[in-house]
Scaffold this motif. Structure first.
Motif, PDB file in Angstrom:
ATOM      1  N   UNK A  83       0.829  -1.200   0.000  1.00 33.05           N
ATOM      2  CA  UNK A  83       0.000   0.000   0.000  1.00 33.05           C
ATOM      3  C   UNK A  83       0.867   1.257   0.000  1.00 33.05           C
ATOM      4  N   UNK A  84       0.482   2.284  -0.736  1.00 37.49           N
ATOM      5  CA  UNK A  84       1.245   3.534  -0.729  1.00 37.49           C
ATOM      6  C   UNK A  84       1.268   4.145   0.674  1.00 37.49           C
ATOM      7  N   UNK A  85       2.370   4.767   1.049  1.00 35.80           N
ATOM      8  CA  UNK A  85       2.483   5.326   2.400  1.00 35.80           C
ATOM      9  C   UNK A  85       1.508   6.460   2.679  1.00 35.80           C
ATOM     10  N   UNK A  86       0.976   7.089   1.620  1.00 39.51           N
ATOM     11  CA  UNK A  86       0.047   8.200   1.837  1.00 39.51           C
ATOM     12  C   UNK A  86      -1.369   7.726   2.168  1.00 39.51           C
ATOM     13  N   UNK A  87      -1.638   6.454   2.035  1.00 37.58           N
ATOM     14  CA  UNK A  87      -2.955   5.941   2.410  1.00 37.58           C
ATOM     15  C   UNK A  87      -3.127   6.072   3.916  1.00 37.58           C
ATOM     16  N   UNK A  88      -4.198   6.712   4.381  1.00 36.72           N
ATOM     17  CA  UNK A  88      -4.410   6.843   5.832  1.00 36.72           C
ATOM     18  C   UNK A  88      -4.391   5.480   6.523  1.00 36.72           C
ATOM     19  N   UNK A  89      -3.905   5.473   7.747  1.00 38.50           N
ATOM     20  CA  UNK A  89      -3.729   4.216   8.472  1.00 38.50           C
ATOM     21  C   UNK A  89      -5.021   3.417   8.565  1.00 38.50           C
ATOM     22  N   UNK A  90      -6.119   4.075   8.919  1.00 35.83           N
ATOM     23  CA  UNK A  90      -7.389   3.361   9.078  1.00 35.83           C
ATOM     24  C   UNK A  90      -7.845   2.742   7.758  1.00 35.83           C
ATOM     25  N   UNK A  91      -7.653   3.473   6.660  1.00 33.25           N
ATOM     26  CA  UNK A  91      -8.039   2.939   5.361  1.00 33.25           C
ATOM     27  C   UNK A  91      -7.159   1.758   4.969  1.00 33.25           C
ATOM     28  N   UNK A  92      -5.885   1.834   5.301  1.00 40.17           N
ATOM     29  CA  UNK A  92      -4.972   0.739   4.987  1.00 40.17           C
ATOM     30  C   UNK A  92      -5.375  -0.531   5.738  1.00 40.17           C
ATOM     31  N   UNK A  93      -5.702  -0.384   7.000  1.00 41.04           N
ATOM     32  CA  UNK A  93      -6.092  -1.539   7.803  1.00 41.04           C
ATOM     33  C   UNK A  93      -7.432  -2.109   7.343  1.00 41.04           C
ATOM     34  N   UNK A  94      -8.350  -1.239   6.953  1.00 41.52           N
ATOM     35  CA  UNK A  94      -9.633  -1.706   6.426  1.00 41.52           C
ATOM     36  C   UNK A  94      -9.427  -2.488   5.147  1.00 41.52           C
ATOM     37  N   UNK A  95      -8.555  -1.988   4.279  1.00 43.88           N
ATOM     38  CA  UNK A  95      -8.259  -2.667   3.024  1.00 43.88           C
ATOM     39  C   UNK A  95      -7.686  -4.060   3.278  1.00 43.88           C
ATOM     40  N   UNK A  96      -6.770  -4.149   4.228  1.00 39.02           N
ATOM     41  CA  UNK A  96      -6.152  -5.442   4.540  1.00 39.02           C
ATOM     42  C   UNK A  96      -7.159  -6.400   5.150  1.00 39.02           C
ATOM     43  N   UNK A  97      -8.022  -5.884   6.014  1.00 37.62           N
ATOM     44  CA  UNK A  97      -9.023  -6.727   6.662  1.00 37.62           C
ATOM     45  C   UNK A  97      -9.996  -7.301   5.637  1.00 37.62           C
ATOM     46  N   UNK A  98     -10.436  -6.469   4.713  1.00 35.30           N
ATOM     47  CA  UNK A  98     -11.361  -6.933   3.682  1.00 35.30           C
ATOM     48  C   UNK A  98     -10.685  -7.927   2.741  1.00 35.30           C
ATOM     49  N   UNK A  99      -9.444  -7.650   2.366  1.00 30.81           N
ATOM     50  CA  UNK A  99      -8.726  -8.554   1.479  1.00 30.81           C
ATOM     51  C   UNK A  99      -8.501  -9.908   2.142  1.00 30.81           C
ATOM     52  N   UNK A 100      -8.138  -9.900   3.405  1.00 33.25           N
ATOM     53  CA  UNK A 100      -7.857 -11.137   4.128  1.00 33.25           C
ATOM     54  C   UNK A 100      -9.099 -12.010   4.228  1.00 33.25           C
ATOM     55  N   UNK A 101     -10.257 -11.379   4.323  1.00 32.75           N
ATOM     56  CA  UNK A 101     -11.503 -12.119   4.520  1.00 32.75           C
ATOM     57  C   UNK A 101     -12.350 -12.218   3.260  1.00 32.75           C
ATOM     58  N   UNK A 102     -11.716 -12.075   2.113  1.00 30.16           N
ATOM     59  CA  UNK A 102     -12.401 -12.260   0.839  1.00 30.16           C
ATOM     60  C   UNK A 102     -12.194 -13.693   0.351  1.00 30.16           C
ATOM     61  N   UNK A 103     -13.262 -14.338  -0.080  1.00 30.52           N
ATOM     62  CA  UNK A 103     -13.180 -15.709  -0.559  1.00 30.52           C
ATOM     63  C   UNK A 103     -14.233 -15.899  -1.651  1.00 30.52           C
ATOM     64  N   UNK A 104     -14.026 -16.860  -2.549  1.00 27.50           N
ATOM     65  CA  UNK A 104     -14.997 -17.092  -3.624  1.00 27.50           C
ATOM     66  C   UNK A 104     -16.353 -17.500  -3.056  1.00 27.50           C
TER      67      UNK A 104
END
Length: 219
Positions: A83-104
């Motif tokens: 993730x780019x460093x300019x992404x706000x911390x909360x948005x970065x963590x939300x992105x990771x949480x959603x990606x981690x819990x994405x499944x077909x």
């Protein structure tokens, strides 16, 4: 009452070649027979492998529902690092949480069974604590890198617990009501973190009743 019948489709299948494949077989047996009633030998037999081969994939039966969890943690770490460093911390963590819990969608039933075991089987709770620590560690290390410091510092450690709490609450709600969308629950939980608890709390005052802050502004 759970059936004690072995899944006939698993008998005589080719040996599993991955942790995820063996985990899926184990989860199906746990679902049909019960976790406590299912042995390592039964999982190995259903997978068409020897008992000793089972332990090349998992250290114990308790690890089976987690699948290849270490690989998923590495994927989350890689996602955060990219993730780019300019992404706000909360948005970065939300992105990771959603990606981690994405499944077909085709894996929704399996994933629901997996999380039902992890969150609700008493025999798994002690093992789950160890797995949660590894998950929180990835979050804490990323936060520490963003703000400078150590993952052992209070703030990164606290964020790790908060994000894990959001995930667990979302999964509990998802398991209780299968009409809900897991990504929506995860996103709503994260908004409570970066919006602030007071801002994110549902209103209990009614549309025509001013809040305490609104009353103060009127005075």
């Amino acid at each position: 009452m759970r059936s004690r019948r072995k899944p006939s489709a698993r008998i005589g299948r080719r040996p599993s070649t991955s942790r995820e494949g063996l985990s899926a077989i184990g989860i199906e047996l746990f679902r049909t027979q019960g976790f406590d009633e299912t042995s390592v030998d039964q999982i190995a037999e259903a997978a068409g492998i020897a008992r000793r081969t089972f332990f090349r994939y998992f250290p114990s039966k308790n690890a089976v529902p987690w699948g290849d969890f270490d690989a998923h943690l590495e994927q989350m770490r890689a996602h955060l690092d990219a993730l780019p460093p300019e992404v706000p911390l909360a948005e970065a963590l939300t992105s990771a949480l959603l990606d981690f819990n994405t499944f077909p969608a085709s894996e929704a039933t399996l994933h629901r069974d997996r999380m039902d075991l992890i969150l609700r089987v008493p025999a798994l709770q002690a093992y789950s604590v160890v797995m949660y620590e590894g998950w929180r560690r990835v979050i804490a290390e990323y936060v520490a890198h963003r703000i400078g410091g150590s993952a052992e510092d209070h703030y990164p450690r606290t964020v790790g617990y908060l994000v894990l709490g959001v995930a667990m609450a979302a999964y509990e709600q998802w398991l209780a009501d299968d009409t809900l969308a897991l990504p929506d629950l995860l996103s709503a939980g994260m908004r409570a973190l970066y919006s602030g608890l007071d801002a994110a709390a549902p209103s209990t005052t009614g549309p025509d009743v001013p809040t305490s802050s609104e009353k103060a502004a009127l005075q």
